[in-house]
Design a protein around this motif. Sequence first.
Motif, PDB file in Angstrom:
ATOM      1  N   ARG A  17     -25.736  -1.928 -29.477  1.00 56.37           N
ATOM      2  CA  ARG A  17     -25.066  -1.382 -28.301  1.00 56.37           C
ATOM      3  C   ARG A  17     -23.949  -0.418 -28.704  1.00 56.37           C
ATOM      4  NH1 ARG A  17     -25.920  -0.289 -22.990  1.00 56.37           N
ATOM      5  NH2 ARG A  17     -23.972  -0.376 -21.801  1.00 56.37           N
ATOM      6  N   ARG A  18     -23.948   0.760 -28.117  1.00 58.75           N
ATOM      7  CA  ARG A  18     -22.941   1.761 -28.423  1.00 58.75           C
ATOM      8  C   ARG A  18     -22.261   2.218 -27.149  1.00 58.75           C
ATOM      9  NH1 ARG A  18     -26.384   5.610 -32.655  1.00 58.75           N
ATOM     10  NH2 ARG A  18     -27.305   3.892 -33.811  1.00 58.75           N
ATOM     11  N   ARG A  19     -21.091   2.783 -27.322  1.00 57.03           N
ATOM     12  CA  ARG A  19     -20.323   3.273 -26.173  1.00 57.03           C
ATOM     13  C   ARG A  19     -20.142   4.784 -26.284  1.00 57.03           C
ATOM     14  NH1 ARG A  19     -17.950  -0.587 -23.129  1.00 57.03           N
ATOM     15  NH2 ARG A  19     -17.920  -2.715 -23.955  1.00 57.03           N
ATOM     16  N   PHE A  20     -20.051   5.415 -25.121  1.00 55.42           N
ATOM     17  CA  PHE A  20     -19.794   6.843 -25.106  1.00 55.42           C
ATOM     18  C   PHE A  20     -18.368   7.130 -25.553  1.00 55.42           C
ATOM     19  CE2 PHE A  20     -23.192   6.623 -21.846  1.00 55.42           C
ATOM     20  CZ  PHE A  20     -24.063   7.557 -22.393  1.00 55.42           C
ATOM     21  N   PRO A  21     -18.141   8.272 -26.172  1.00 54.93           N
ATOM     22  CA  PRO A  21     -16.754   8.693 -26.456  1.00 54.93           C
ATOM     23  C   PRO A  21     -15.988   8.802 -25.138  1.00 54.93           C
ATOM     24  CG  PRO A  21     -18.342  10.117 -27.561  1.00 54.93           C
ATOM     25  CD  PRO A  21     -19.129   9.269 -26.630  1.00 54.93           C
ATOM     26  N   HIS A  22     -14.746   8.411 -25.154  1.00 53.22           N
ATOM     27  CA  HIS A  22     -13.938   8.437 -23.932  1.00 53.22           C
ATOM     28  C   HIS A  22     -13.292   9.796 -23.723  1.00 53.22           C
ATOM     29  CE1 HIS A  22     -13.314   3.865 -23.147  1.00 53.22           C
ATOM     30  NE2 HIS A  22     -14.575   4.184 -23.337  1.00 53.22           N
ATOM     31  N   PHE A  23     -13.077  10.129 -22.458  1.00 57.64           N
ATOM     32  CA  PHE A  23     -12.210  11.252 -22.116  1.00 57.64           C
ATOM     33  C   PHE A  23     -10.776  10.746 -22.143  1.00 57.64           C
ATOM     34  CE2 PHE A  23     -15.511  14.049 -21.356  1.00 57.64           C
ATOM     35  CZ  PHE A  23     -15.172  15.164 -20.608  1.00 57.64           C
ATOM     36  N   THR A  24      -9.893  11.474 -22.791  1.00 56.53           N
ATOM     37  CA  THR A  24      -8.483  11.091 -22.779  1.00 56.53           C
ATOM     38  C   THR A  24      -7.898  11.352 -21.389  1.00 56.53           C
ATOM     39  OG1 THR A  24      -7.692  13.283 -23.420  1.00 56.53           O
ATOM     40  CG2 THR A  24      -8.277  11.758 -25.201  1.00 56.53           C
ATOM     41  N   ARG A  25      -6.694  10.849 -21.173  1.00 60.07           N
ATOM     42  CA  ARG A  25      -6.035  11.091 -19.888  1.00 60.07           C
ATOM     43  C   ARG A  25      -5.847  12.595 -19.657  1.00 60.07           C
ATOM     44  NH1 ARG A  25      -1.025   7.364 -18.401  1.00 60.07           N
ATOM     45  NH2 ARG A  25      -2.785   5.926 -18.620  1.00 60.07           N
ATOM     46  N   LYS A  26      -5.458  13.324 -20.706  1.00 61.73           N
ATOM     47  CA  LYS A  26      -5.258  14.761 -20.565  1.00 61.73           C
ATOM     48  C   LYS A  26      -6.573  15.468 -20.237  1.00 61.73           C
ATOM     49  CE  LYS A  26      -3.614  18.863 -23.060  1.00 61.73           C
ATOM     50  NZ  LYS A  26      -3.038  19.376 -24.319  1.00 61.73           N
ATOM     51  N   GLN A  27      -7.650  15.092 -20.921  1.00 63.33           N
ATOM     52  CA  GLN A  27      -8.939  15.706 -20.646  1.00 63.33           C
ATOM     53  C   GLN A  27      -9.408  15.408 -19.225  1.00 63.33           C
ATOM     54  OE1 GLN A  27     -11.146  13.924 -23.826  1.00 63.33           O
ATOM     55  NE2 GLN A  27     -10.738  15.612 -25.274  1.00 63.33           N
ATOM     56  N   THR A  28      -9.140  14.184 -18.767  1.00 65.75           N
ATOM     57  CA  THR A  28      -9.518  13.800 -17.408  1.00 65.75           C
ATOM     58  C   THR A  28      -8.739  14.601 -16.380  1.00 65.75           C
ATOM     59  OG1 THR A  28      -9.994  11.547 -18.176  1.00 65.75           O
ATOM     60  CG2 THR A  28      -9.722  11.867 -15.804  1.00 65.75           C
ATOM     61  N   ASN A  29      -7.446  14.747 -16.596  1.00 62.02           N
ATOM     62  CA  ASN A  29      -6.626  15.530 -15.663  1.00 62.02           C
ATOM     63  C   ASN A  29      -7.046  16.992 -15.641  1.00 62.02           C
ATOM     64  OD1 ASN A  29      -5.090  13.309 -14.914  1.00 62.02           O
ATOM     65  ND2 ASN A  29      -3.519  13.670 -16.460  1.00 62.02           N
ATOM     66  N   THR A  30      -7.378  17.527 -16.816  1.00 66.10           N
ATOM     67  CA  THR A  30      -7.861  18.915 -16.881  1.00 66.10           C
ATOM     68  C   THR A  30      -9.154  19.066 -16.098  1.00 66.10           C
ATOM     69  OG1 THR A  30      -6.850  19.284 -19.050  1.00 66.10           O
ATOM     70  CG2 THR A  30      -8.657  20.748 -18.420  1.00 66.10           C
ATOM     71  N   ALA A  31     -10.052  18.093 -16.257  1.00 65.78           N
ATOM     72  CA  ALA A  31     -11.316  18.132 -15.528  1.00 65.78           C
ATOM     73  C   ALA A  31     -11.088  18.097 -14.020  1.00 65.78           C
ATOM     74  CB  ALA A  31     -12.195  16.951 -15.946  1.00 65.78           C
ATOM     75  N   MET A  32     -10.161  17.236 -13.574  1.00 64.52           N
ATOM     76  CA  MET A  32      -9.870  17.137 -12.141  1.00 64.52           C
ATOM     77  C   MET A  32      -9.278  18.432 -11.594  1.00 64.52           C
ATOM     78  SD  MET A  32      -8.286  13.386 -11.314  1.00 64.52           S
ATOM     79  CE  MET A  32      -7.809  14.031  -9.713  1.00 64.52           C
ATOM     80  N   ILE A  33      -8.320  18.999 -12.311  1.00 65.14           N
ATOM     81  CA  ILE A  33      -7.659  20.219 -11.835  1.00 65.14           C
ATOM     82  C   ILE A  33      -8.647  21.378 -11.738  1.00 65.14           C
ATOM     83  CG2 ILE A  33      -5.953  21.981 -12.438  1.00 65.14           C
ATOM     84  CD1 ILE A  33      -4.283  19.690 -13.699  1.00 65.14           C
ATOM     85  N   LEU A  34      -9.468  21.548 -12.772  1.00 67.91           N
ATOM     86  CA  LEU A  34     -10.433  22.641 -12.751  1.00 67.91           C
ATOM     87  C   LEU A  34     -11.501  22.425 -11.693  1.00 67.91           C
ATOM     88  CD1 LEU A  34     -10.861  23.406 -16.569  1.00 67.91           C
ATOM     89  CD2 LEU A  34      -9.592  24.717 -14.850  1.00 67.91           C
ATOM     90  N   ALA A  35     -11.911  21.170 -11.487  1.00 68.76           N
ATOM     91  CA  ALA A  35     -12.896  20.882 -10.441  1.00 68.76           C
ATOM     92  C   ALA A  35     -12.318  21.176  -9.059  1.00 68.76           C
ATOM     93  CB  ALA A  35     -13.343  19.418 -10.529  1.00 68.76           C
ATOM     94  N   LEU A  36     -11.049  20.804  -8.845  1.00 70.31           N
ATOM     95  CA  LEU A  36     -10.397  21.084  -7.561  1.00 70.31           C
ATOM     96  C   LEU A  36     -10.296  22.595  -7.335  1.00 70.31           C
ATOM     97  CD1 LEU A  36      -8.759  20.448  -5.029  1.00 70.31           C
ATOM     98  CD2 LEU A  36      -6.735  20.196  -6.494  1.00 70.31           C
TER      99      LEU A  36
END
Length: 454
Positions: A17-36
Amino acid sequence: MSEMALPIDEAAEGVQRRRFPHFTRKQTNTAMILALLAWTVAVFDYGLFGTLLPAMQADFGWTSSTAYLVNTLIAIGTAIVAFGVGPVIDRLGRRRGMMVTIGGTAVASVLTALIPAKLGAVSSGAMVAVRSLGGLGFSEQSVNATYLNEVFAITDDERKRERRGFWYGIVQGGWPLGFLISSALALVLLDRLGWRSMYLIATLPALALILVIGKKLKETPQFELHEKLTRLKKEGKVGEAERLAAAYGVEHTESAPIARIFQPGLRRNTVVLSLAWIVNFFGINIFSVLGSSVLANAKGVELSTAFWMLIVINLGAYFGYIFHGWLGDRIGRKRTIVIGWMISGLAFAAMLSPLVNTAPLIVATYAIGLFFLVGPYAAIMFYMGECYPTDCRGTGTVIIGAMSQPGTILGGFLFTAAAAAWGTGPAAMWVGAVGTFLSGLVMLFAKAVPQLEH
């Protein structure tokens, strides 16, 4: 930029069983801002047509019925474009898909500004063809839903992972923000610059955003895995691909994404959600897209006053997304959608009644109606992403979202015919308000789905 690399040992014989690499908090916020920003820019262009329709109507010499018909024909072209986006997103990826949809918005804005107004049917036909490219921009919300579903499932930010509906509601609120911006700029600049300059202005943020997304936005590891599995199977390494999929606990199939969304287990929600979007867009087209025309023709409001009203109304509607995203996390997304759309239908019926005849009452009832009409899309867009696995998630969300256009087409023809026979007010009541209420009833038949975990 280089995309996020998956920690995959393709030579491994065992299934661990393996896990996906995580998005950091900064990467997540960047994704949200650009999506908005991407969704707001797309809606800005999409909403300009409805906002500027009365001014364009005078320039092109259209009657009200002709203007409504042109809007309906544009919806047909938009549907054709939008239906082709889903499979592309599941092949190109979420990041590149966002760039394609915003790019379509920029092209549509420029070409709209160049259409001559004095060529009769040729001008009208050119308008329909060019504005049909708006199907790319409109599909941006489905790309957002697909992308953020996957980001929130693997983010290090626990608040966003646990309250993903609330945070997605902030992003999906780009719909009223786009309409608010188009109304505000029309109020300030329309008389000075004309409607053509408004479309040229809309091009600039779209072009800038494409560049930023290309440099700053990361692809999701879920899609990167999907891409790797597809490549392995094409190379004949089927066993290796199956072990890799099992290691990450994902389902992967060679079936076409469109066929996948109609397979057992997925088919029911595909059908129910499609019907709900079709019927709900009777109301969206009338009360959100054609808001200035409804206020002017159904309630006798001056066009400049209508712009002011729509600024206030859409500002309130933005908080509708946040509220419904928050509520969906607590009582369930399906229940949130049902309640919201039924309340909306009742509020718009009240607004259109003869009893509501003062500006404060019109604004209040219209704002309540729009709050509960568009707000549930924060819940339904995320709900749609949770209905499908990675290999067909983009197709599922885009195809269902594209059902808005058959809704606009059917509702547009009904509204145009009813408006010609009875006037804008009764037509908006029986097509828009009743359609909105019925869409809530349709959602009762949707199947509950678990939160997305990969």
